[in-house]
Design an enzyme around this catalytic site. Structure first.
Site, PDB file in Angstrom:
ATOM      1  N   ARG A  41       0.823  -1.222   0.000  1.00 19.27           N
ATOM      2  CA  ARG A  41       0.000   0.000   0.000  1.00 19.27           C
ATOM      3  C   ARG A  41       0.850   1.264   0.000  1.00 19.27           C
ATOM      4  O   ARG A  41       0.469   2.266  -0.586  1.00 19.27           O
ATOM      5  CB  ARG A  41      -0.951  -0.019   1.194  1.00 19.27           C
ATOM      6  CG  ARG A  41      -2.096  -0.986   0.961  1.00 19.27           C
ATOM      7  CD  ARG A  41      -3.074  -1.025   2.097  1.00 19.27           C
ATOM      8  NE  ARG A  41      -4.334  -1.623   1.644  1.00 19.27           N
ATOM      9  CZ  ARG A  41      -5.282  -2.030   2.458  1.00 19.27           C
ATOM     10  NH1 ARG A  41      -5.137  -1.916   3.752  1.00 19.27           N
ATOM     11  NH2 ARG A  41      -6.393  -2.547   1.976  1.00 19.27           N
ATOM     12  N   LYS A 202     -17.867 -17.989   2.624  1.00 12.81           N
ATOM     13  CA  LYS A 202     -19.310 -17.857   2.854  1.00 12.81           C
ATOM     14  C   LYS A 202     -20.056 -17.239   1.683  1.00 12.81           C
ATOM     15  O   LYS A 202     -19.628 -16.247   1.120  1.00 12.81           O
ATOM     16  CB  LYS A 202     -19.544 -16.989   4.091  1.00 12.81           C
ATOM     17  CG  LYS A 202     -19.040 -17.647   5.369  1.00 12.81           C
ATOM     18  CD  LYS A 202     -19.444 -16.833   6.584  1.00 12.81           C
ATOM     19  CE  LYS A 202     -19.204 -17.646   7.843  1.00 12.81           C
ATOM     20  NZ  LYS A 202     -19.544 -16.868   9.035  1.00 12.81           N
ATOM     21  N   GLY A 358      -8.808  -8.428  -1.451  1.00 10.41           N
ATOM     22  CA  GLY A 358      -8.956  -9.478  -0.444  1.00 10.41           C
ATOM     23  C   GLY A 358      -7.980 -10.628  -0.594  1.00 10.41           C
ATOM     24  O   GLY A 358      -6.853 -10.453  -1.044  1.00 10.41           O
TER      25      GLY A 358
END
Length: 406
Positions: A41, A202, A358
């Site tokens: 980052r 999920k 992610g």
């Protein structure tokens, strides 16, 4: 979302001698000795800062780190100063606060081509509340605003949204611009066939993404722990694999929706199962419809990899969000690594490959293929929300592009 004005549209005449408030995302992982363990980052923020410095700006950097409750020394940005200085080739000054008299004095002392890093903006609870008075204090330090923190663009905070009300122009940095070009541009106007690969544990966290992508893609690949909810919805035995019982009807309706939209939805045909959730578990490959009791699926199997690869060969644009299995365990990383290798291979043949933030980013970096992809998104939640078709407050608050109107 309208095209936003970019920092690249501002020239020396707009920037020289000006105090520029730059919201960057320096939320990097630190070890117990406060050493940066992954500086991705920080490196991503460099092009915008260098552009501003090259045009004679006085740069004020603002970021958060972690989720502090009030002033918390372990979330100070001080440990980042040496690395930022090294990457910029400029000695970066550090403030002990982000507002107030001391900070104002330091800002007044920044030379043209100089950089001041403000302390963690989340040390004030007003930041996340988007408190107008706090935003006004931040804005008072500068003449104009650049938002290059895509990772927090889905939050309406004082430093990402509030300050834009008091600073003009308010423009997107180069990193923000690239994220929007790929995640909005490629998705709204893709080269077809357009495929999405959605994984992760999920279904519940990916419902919005799957529903939104079903409106746009030609092929949808599903992997990761969420597939067992789909299998169970189809009446298959899933052993002790992860299942969200309250999402079975939803899974069935998503399969139905894919059919009605003419989207080819591919679920793995075989899975690698384990007798426990551990790196050293016993494992074997079984058909996806036939997982024995007491065993759990932790990766997609070799036949699925082959089928997925063949289908991916036909595509021109691919977006990937979420791993195929528990890639943290070497034994169950084959599916995720195979997908990463395939996308790198397709990039080389001219396909557009977008890694949507992610865990998929970590997976691609683990196999050393990050530089082979067309675009790697730096945002987790922000990437997901864009893919869901939502507008991001930190982006909406920026000035619309004048270039687009010409």
């Amino acid at each position: 979302m309208a095209t936003k004005r970019s920092v690249g549209e501002l020239k020396e005449a707009d920037l020289k001698g000006k105090r520029v408030f730059v919201r960057v995302d320096l939320n990097v992982p630190l070890d117990d000795n406060l050493n940066i363990t992954d500086d991705t980052r920080v490196r991503a923020a460099v092009p915008t800062i260098k552009y501003l410095l090259g045009n004679g700006s006085k740069v004020i950097l603002s970021s958060h780190l972690g989720r502090p409750k009030g002033v918390t020394p372990k979330y100070s940005l001080k440990p980042l100063v040496p690395r930022i200085s090294e990457l910029l080739g400029v000695k970066v000054e550090m403030a002990n606060d982000c507002i107030g008299e001391e900070v104002e004095k330091l800002v007044a002392a920044i030379p043209e081509g100089g950089v001041l890093l403000l302390e963690n903006v989340r040390f004030y609870k007003e930041e996340e509340k988007n408190d107008p008075e706090f935003a006004k204090k931040l804005a008072s330090l500068a003449d104009l605003y650049v938002n290059d923190a895509f990772g927090t663009a889905h939050r309406a905070h004082a430093s990402t949204e509030g300050v834009t009300k008091y600073l003009k122009p308010s423009v997107a940095g180069f990193l923000m611009q690239k994220e929007l070009d790929y995640l909005v541009g490629a998705v709204s106007n893709p080269k077809r066939p357009f495929a999405a690969i959605v994984g992760g544990a999920k279904v519940s966290s990916k419902i919005g993404v799957i529903e939104s992508l079903l409106e746009k893609v030609d092929i949808l690949f599903l992997g990761g722990g969420m597939i067992f909810t789909f299998y169970k919805a189809q009446g298959h035995s899933v052993g002790s694999s992860l299942v969200e019982e309250d999402k079975l009807d939803l899974a069935a309706s998503l399969l139905e929706k894919a059919k009605s939209k003419g989207v080819s939805l591919l679920l793995p045909t075989d899975v690698v199962i384990a007798d426990k959730f551990a790196a050293d578990a016993n494992s074997k490959v079984v058909p996806a419809s036939n997982i024995p009791d007491g065993w759990m699926g932790l990766d997609i199997g070799p036949d699925s990899i082959k089928t997925f690869n063949e289908a991916l060969d036909t595509t021109k644009t691919i977006i990937w969000n979420g791993p195929m299995g528990v890639f943290e365990f070497e034994k169950f990383a084959a599916g995720t690594e195979a997908i990463a290798k395939k996308l790198a291979d397709l990039s080389g043949k001219g396909a557009t490959t977008i890694i949507g933030g992610g865990d998929s980013v970590a997976a691609v970096e683990k196999v050393g293929l990050a530089d082979k992809m067309s675009h790697i998104s730096t945002g987790g939640g922000a990437s997901l929300e864009l893919l869901e078709g939502k507008s991001l407050p930190g982006v909406l608050a920026l000035d619309d592009s004048t270039a687009a109107a010409l």
